[in-house]
Design a protein around this motif. Structure first.
Motif, short mmCIF file in Angstrom:
data_model
loop_
_atom_site.label_atom_id
_atom_site.label_comp_id
_atom_site.label_asym_id
_atom_site.label_seq_id
_atom_site.Cartn_x
_atom_site.Cartn_y
_atom_site.Cartn_z
N ALA A 1 0.82 -1.21 0.00
CA ALA A 1 0.00 0.00 0.00
C ALA A 1 0.85 1.26 0.00
CB ALA A 1 -0.94 -0.02 1.21
N GLY A 2 2.06 1.15 -0.49
CA GLY A 2 2.90 2.32 -0.64
C GLY A 2 3.62 2.74 0.62
N LYS A 3 4.05 4.01 0.63
CA LYS A 3 4.83 4.55 1.73
C LYS A 3 4.09 5.71 2.38
CE LYS A 3 9.31 3.36 -0.31
NZ LYS A 3 10.66 3.88 -0.70
N LEU A 4 4.42 5.96 3.65
CA LEU A 4 3.82 7.04 4.41
C LEU A 4 4.86 7.59 5.37
CD1 LEU A 4 0.91 8.32 4.78
CD2 LEU A 4 0.76 6.91 6.84
N SER A 5 4.93 8.93 5.45
CA SER A 5 5.85 9.56 6.39
C SER A 5 5.09 10.44 7.37
CB SER A 5 6.91 10.38 5.64
OG SER A 5 6.31 11.42 4.92
N ILE A 6 5.54 10.42 8.63
CA ILE A 6 4.84 11.12 9.70
C ILE A 6 5.83 11.97 10.48
CG2 ILE A 6 3.36 10.83 11.74
CD1 ILE A 6 3.04 7.86 10.77
N GLY A 7 5.42 13.19 10.80
CA GLY A 7 6.17 14.04 11.72
C GLY A 7 5.39 14.19 13.00
N PHE A 8 5.70 13.33 14.00
CA PHE A 8 5.05 13.42 15.30
C PHE A 8 5.76 14.45 16.18
CE2 PHE A 8 3.43 8.79 15.15
CZ PHE A 8 2.13 9.20 14.87
N GLU B 1 8.29 22.86 5.18
CA GLU B 1 7.53 21.92 4.35
C GLU B 1 6.42 22.64 3.58
OE1 GLU B 1 6.33 18.38 6.39
OE2 GLU B 1 8.38 17.92 7.06
N ALA B 2 5.77 23.60 4.25
CA ALA B 2 4.72 24.35 3.56
C ALA B 2 5.28 25.13 2.38
CB ALA B 2 4.05 25.30 4.56
N GLN B 3 6.45 25.72 2.56
CA GLN B 3 7.05 26.50 1.49
C GLN B 3 7.51 25.61 0.34
OE1 GLN B 3 10.38 28.92 2.69
NE2 GLN B 3 10.40 30.08 0.78
N ALA B 4 8.09 24.46 0.69
CA ALA B 4 8.62 23.56 -0.33
C ALA B 4 7.53 22.68 -0.94
CB ALA B 4 9.71 22.67 0.27
N ARG B 5 6.37 22.61 -0.27
CA ARG B 5 5.31 21.68 -0.67
C ARG B 5 5.85 20.26 -0.81
NH1 ARG B 5 0.52 23.14 -1.66
NH2 ARG B 5 0.10 21.39 -3.07
N SER B 6 6.62 19.92 0.18
CA SER B 6 7.25 18.61 0.20
C SER B 6 7.66 18.29 1.63
CB SER B 6 8.48 18.60 -0.71
OG SER B 6 9.13 17.35 -0.66
N SER C 1 -3.82 26.63 6.51
CA SER C 1 -5.09 26.06 6.07
C SER C 1 -5.16 25.81 4.57
CB SER C 1 -6.25 26.99 6.48
OG SER C 1 -6.08 28.29 5.92
N GLU C 2 -4.50 26.64 3.78
CA GLU C 2 -4.58 26.48 2.33
C GLU C 2 -3.81 25.26 1.83
OE1 GLU C 2 -3.34 30.13 0.59
OE2 GLU C 2 -5.05 31.28 1.36
N GLN C 3 -2.98 24.68 2.68
CA GLN C 3 -2.17 23.54 2.24
C GLN C 3 -2.49 22.27 3.02
OE1 GLN C 3 1.84 24.36 0.66
NE2 GLN C 3 1.82 26.15 2.01
N PHE D 1 -0.32 18.09 -0.32
CA PHE D 1 0.63 17.58 -1.31
C PHE D 1 1.10 16.17 -0.97
CE2 PHE D 1 2.79 20.65 1.53
CZ PHE D 1 3.65 19.79 2.23
N SER D 2 0.47 15.56 0.04
CA SER D 2 0.79 14.17 0.39
C SER D 2 0.57 13.26 -0.80
CB SER D 2 -0.08 13.71 1.56
OG SER D 2 -0.05 12.30 1.69
#
Length: 446
Positions: free
Chosen positions: A34-41, A87-92, A108-110, A329-330
């Protein structure tokens, strides 16, 4: 393969928004289906708390066959906020990130709306409190799922012995473990008399008037207890009102009974004040009590966490929530939603709360009576009323109900505590109000 944490700080008294150093990313391996997922806790400061969230993610990843990467990002030095901005600025970056208080609205916009999963979560766990709705929603869209990790109430933690001796108040009788509060007489007037009595007895209340969160949160709750708002929910200036004048008059009287250096206090100061044994009361989550258990057990065994004093407009308590948000952008939004549902299950939430020693607070009405709060001690039951189990208080955040992007500036510029100090230090009341009005006008334009 799991990459282990390099170091872990102990449960510090520094601040409700500080934590351990950034840890290396542990990896939870699935079968890649089911692919990959990254989390920033958020990197928790309670030893073992990160292990609980890691175990829950691993459990889900193995079942769903997802390859998961977890980073625990410290709030020490605002590292988490810097990461959010980058991350918001890079959209990544991460797919999911833990957003504190105001940052859902700031980004909110991202952020991906999560109404589709919040419906079933609320149906299972119960409604969320008003502060969570205020900070987590925009135009009817949920910008994140309420996270118990890091969420807290900053209410009174009193010394049982000192409050009895100097103020003739039995906080255990007023807030009995296992029973509803008997606190009708626990008002701002009673609070002020108790502050005076404890100050005369040599053990002043430790309430800061600095520019950091703990000071602002207490000021916010007291202002709201008078119905005092600087900007209302529609964005109108409401500085020059009788309610704001009453709040400032009250604070002027209160400051006279506090330690003389409270204008310079940061979020570590009140914790240290309690642990040192010099104070009869502070406003904080159970972090200071937890440090006292380790460093000053004779202090810890006399601590009791309970509700806020009531003012003319009600009994308000500062509540600071975290959210787990999905960036729009996830690359794996479906897996992100599935994981957040898993982390929001009652059994998952209870594991997270237990791992934090009762520090973390779920936002849901059905999850405020977990056994951990009944059993934690010493003294046993000291945290029973911490999660507001009888809805005895209105949970709020300073500068609300102003539109969040305005309230955030009032909050971080510490406008409330600055007003209190200016007036206490001799400035005329109307001059203080005019200054605050100018500040808020600037926030509204920016």
């Amino acid at each position: 393969m799991l990459r282990r944490k390099l170091s872990r700080r102990q449960f510090v008294a520094a601040t409700a928004l500080s934590s351990a150093a950034l840890i290396s990313a542990p990896y939870v391996r699935g079968a890649y289906a089911a692919g990959k997922l990254s989390i920033g806790f958020w990197d928790h400061w309670v030893p073992g708390a990160n292990d609980a969230s890691k175990a829950l993610v691993k459990e889900w990843a193995e079942k769903e066959k997802v390859d998961v990467e977890i980073d625990y990002v410290t709030s020490q030095g605002n590292k988490n906020l810097v990461t959010i901005a980058a991350e918001a600025q890079a959209r990544s970056g991460h797919d999911i990130f833990a957003m504190p208080t105001w940052w859902c609205h700031s980004n909110s916009e991202q952020l991906e709306p999560v109404n589709d999963i919040m419906g079933p979560i609320v149906a299972e766990n119960g409604e969320v409190n008003g502060t969570v709705k205020y900070l987590g929603q925009l135009d009817g869209k949920w910008l994140g799922v309420p996270a118990c990790c890091g969420s807290q109430i900053k209410g009174p933690c009193s010394r049982i012995d000192l409050m009895k001796k100097h103020a003739n108040i039995d906080v255990q009788e007023m807030y009995p473990a296992g029973s509803p509060p008997k606190a009708d007489n626990w008002t701002l007037d009673t609070f002020l008399k108790a502050a005076e009595a404890c100050q005369k007895g040599g053990f002043p209340f430790g309430i800061g008037l600095g520019e950091t969160s703990d000071s602002v949160d207490t000021a916010g709750a007291i202002f709201q207890s008078f119905g005092a708002q600087l900007v209302d929910a529609k964005g109108n200036l409401t500085v020059k009102t009788d309610a704001v004048r009453q709040a400032l008059d009250y604070y002027k009287r209160l400051i006279a009974f506090l330690p003389p250096d409270v204008s310079a206090w940061d979020d570590a100061s009140n914790n240290k004040w309690l642990v040192s044994g010099r104070g009869a009361l502070i406003m904080n989550p159970p972090s200071a009590w937890a440090v006292a258990k380790r460093d000053a057990p004779q202090v810890a065994e006399q601590c009791w966490t309970h509700g806020f004093p009531a003012g003319p407009k009600g009994r308000f308590a500062p509540y600071l929530p975290y959210f787990w948000s999905i960036w729009n952008f996830s690359k794996n939004k479906e897996a992100a939603r599935s994981l957040l549902i898993h982390l929001s299950k009652p059994a998952s939430i209870e594991k997270l709360v237990v791992a934090s020693g009762g520090y973390d607070l779920p936002a849901y009405e059905k999850l405020t009576t977990l056994k951990v709060w009944q059993e934690e001690g010493p003294p046993k039951g000291t945290l029973f009323h911490y999660p507001n189990p009888y809805n005895h208080q209105i949970l709020s955040i300073a500068a609300s109900p102003a539109p969040p992007k305005i309230a955030q500036q009032i909050y971080f510029q510490a406008t409330l505590t600055k007003m209190c100090l200016r007036y206490y230090q001799g400035e005329k009341l109307e001059t203080t109000l005019t200054w605050a009005e100018g500040e808020c006008e600037g926030f509204m334009r920016s």
